[in-house]
Design an enzyme around this catalytic site. Structure first.
Site, PDB file in Angstrom:
ATOM      1  N   ASP A   1      -2.262 -10.878  -2.046  1.00  0.00           N
ATOM      2  CA  ASP A   1      -2.837 -10.384  -0.804  1.00  0.00           C
ATOM      3  C   ASP A   1      -4.312 -10.088  -1.071  1.00  0.00           C
ATOM      4  O   ASP A   1      -4.699  -9.792  -2.212  1.00  0.00           O
ATOM      5  CB  ASP A   1      -2.096  -9.117  -0.395  1.00  0.00           C
ATOM      6  CG  ASP A   1      -2.495  -8.590   0.969  1.00  0.00           C
ATOM      7  OD1 ASP A   1      -1.778  -8.863   1.946  1.00  0.00           O
ATOM      8  OD2 ASP A   1      -3.525  -7.885   1.050  1.00  0.00           O
TER       9      ASP A   1
ATOM     10  N   HIS B   1       0.817  -1.221   0.000  1.00  0.00           N
ATOM     11  CA  HIS B   1       0.000   0.000   0.000  1.00  0.00           C
ATOM     12  C   HIS B   1       0.849   1.269   0.000  1.00  0.00           C
ATOM     13  O   HIS B   1       0.303   2.372  -0.087  1.00  0.00           O
ATOM     14  CB  HIS B   1      -0.933   0.035   1.212  1.00  0.00           C
ATOM     15  CG  HIS B   1      -1.937  -1.070   1.246  1.00  0.00           C
ATOM     16  ND1 HIS B   1      -2.745  -1.359   0.171  1.00  0.00           N
ATOM     17  CD2 HIS B   1      -2.251  -1.972   2.216  1.00  0.00           C
ATOM     18  CE1 HIS B   1      -3.517  -2.400   0.474  1.00  0.00           C
ATOM     19  NE2 HIS B   1      -3.233  -2.788   1.701  1.00  0.00           N
TER      20      HIS B   1
ATOM     21  N   ASP C   1      -4.071 -12.969   4.291  1.00  0.00           N
ATOM     22  CA  ASP C   1      -5.365 -12.407   4.683  1.00  0.00           C
ATOM     23  C   ASP C   1      -6.502 -12.899   3.795  1.00  0.00           C
ATOM     24  O   ASP C   1      -7.644 -12.472   3.951  1.00  0.00           O
ATOM     25  CB  ASP C   1      -5.328 -10.880   4.710  1.00  0.00           C
ATOM     26  CG  ASP C   1      -4.730 -10.268   3.463  1.00  0.00           C
ATOM     27  OD1 ASP C   1      -4.404 -11.019   2.522  1.00  0.00           O
ATOM     28  OD2 ASP C   1      -4.557  -9.039   3.430  1.00  0.00           O
TER      29      ASP C   1
ATOM     30  N   HIS D   1      -5.957  -7.569  -0.407  1.00  0.00           N
ATOM     31  CA  HIS D   1      -6.183  -6.161  -0.704  1.00  0.00           C
ATOM     32  C   HIS D   1      -5.461  -5.741  -1.986  1.00  0.00           C
ATOM     33  O   HIS D   1      -4.412  -6.293  -2.329  1.00  0.00           O
ATOM     34  CB  HIS D   1      -5.680  -5.286   0.448  1.00  0.00           C
ATOM     35  CG  HIS D   1      -6.356  -5.562   1.758  1.00  0.00           C
ATOM     36  ND1 HIS D   1      -5.982  -6.601   2.579  1.00  0.00           N
ATOM     37  CD2 HIS D   1      -7.386  -4.933   2.380  1.00  0.00           C
ATOM     38  CE1 HIS D   1      -6.761  -6.610   3.654  1.00  0.00           C
ATOM     39  NE2 HIS D   1      -7.615  -5.612   3.553  1.00  0.00           N
TER      40      HIS D   1
END
Length: 350
Positions: A200, A163, A280, A202
């Site tokens: 991931d 991120h 995740d 995200h």
């Protein structure tokens, strides 16, 4: 439409960036043949007065992954590669001076880490207890790129801060280690094309912003469309975008992954693969919101390593996100599975 990497190797580095990479010591860590391509340092783990428990991320999972592998007799602690710590000059290869300076303001670090009480701490504490561990993990990702190129594979038991881009952080990601790993590889290794496979849960909006106009880098991102960061601008720079929904289960996840990866590799042939292997996606993860079983995570990692190893593409694995205490055990089991399937060799023989 997928990017087409240019035969000339892409954009020419500016002199200052290249000089910083060439002057860096991050490639100088002990990566002798007596070591295995597993990169880790006890410095990775973040702990200070229990504040780390205010974020759902397990900030000690990195150490527990190695402990579990050592306890199983599959990894010897003396054979783990210890990375260096990224210096300010190293970080300036990607990050703006303004962004690095902003990290000295406690409220900025608190916002990135999503732990509001950190805003009350002096910078000296934040630096030693938070920023130094992250800088060490950056060093691990950069070193893993070199080791993977030399030995076919490497695992940084940390990193994957997808991120963060050059000018801002977020989502518990302070430094852009994926971007740095790739820039160091372009400058120091005999490669001209790299692929990021980001699995991931995200969206990896940080590296997407960093490589927005770089046709040497192909980004494959398979993520939950319903959750953070919802960065619609960054989506434009994903070469193979695979959006899935909350509740996606193991079988459909793996079927989609195999199909999409096959098509991605038909579109782009990389010299290096950076695999962001967040856990995740696990069922029960409070932030990922997917329903992939632990066995499904093992199969996912096996699929990606098989794609790379069958094509003789050096692969770097980063452990990235994962917000349950069980994540460390799943990562360790997956690494063990890769070893048992002879996709990696924890005994140190490629």
């Amino acid at each position: 439409m997928a990017k087409q990497a240019s035969s000339s190797g892409g954009a020419v580095y500016d002199a200052q960036r290249l000089a910083r990479i060439k002057a860096s010591k991050l490639y100088d860590s002990n990566a002798s043949p007596g070591k295995v391509p597993v990169v880790y340092s006890a410095v990775y783990n973040i702990a200070f007065l229990g504040l780390e428990k205010l974020h759902p991320f397990d900030s000690s999972k990195w150490g527990r992954v190695c402990e579990l592998l050592i306890q199983k007799g599959e990894l010897e602690s003396r054979r783990i590669m210890e990375p260096g710590e990224a210096t300010k000059e190293d970080l300036l290869v990607v990050h703006t001076p303004e962004y690095l300076e902003s990290l000295k303001r406690s409220y900025v670090a608190a916002s990135i880490l999503e732990v509001p009480p950190v805003a009350l701490l002096p910078y000296c504490i934040i630096r030693s207890k938070v920023l130094v561990p992250f800088r060490k993990q950056v060093g691990g990702s950069v070193l893993a790129g070199k080791v993977a190129y030399e030995r076919g594979w490497a695992i940084n038991v940390g990193g994957g801060f997808h991120h963060c881009c050059g000018y801002r952080g977020g989502g518990f990601c302070v430094y852009a280690d994926i971007t740095l790993c790739i820039h160091f590889a372009f400058a120091n290794l005999n490669i001209s094309r790299a692929m990021i496979v980001d699995l991931d849960a995200h969206q990896g909006n940080g590296h997407e912003r960093d490589f927005a106009d770089d046709d040497r880098v192909f980004i494959f991102d398979m993520y939950n469309r319903d959750i953070y960061p919802l960065d619609y601008e960054a989506k434009r720079w994903i070469d193979r975008r695979v959006e899935i929904s909350s509740g996606t289960r193991t079988d459909s996840y793996l079927t989609r992954l195999k199909q999409e990866l096959e098509e991605a590799f038909q579109a782009f042939a990389p010299d290096l693969l950076v695999y962001n292997a967040g856990t995740d996606i696990l069922e029960g993860d409070p932030l990922g919101r997917l329903e992939v079983s632990p066995e499904g995570v093992k199969e996912r990692d096996e699929i990606v390593f098989s794609f790379a190893r069958q094509r003789n593409i050096p692969i770097v694995m980063l452990t990235s996100g994962g917000y349950m205490r069980s994540s460390a055990g799943v990562i360790a089991e997956s690494i063990s599975n890769l070893h048992s399937k002879k996709l990696i060799d924890l005994a140190g023989v490629n």
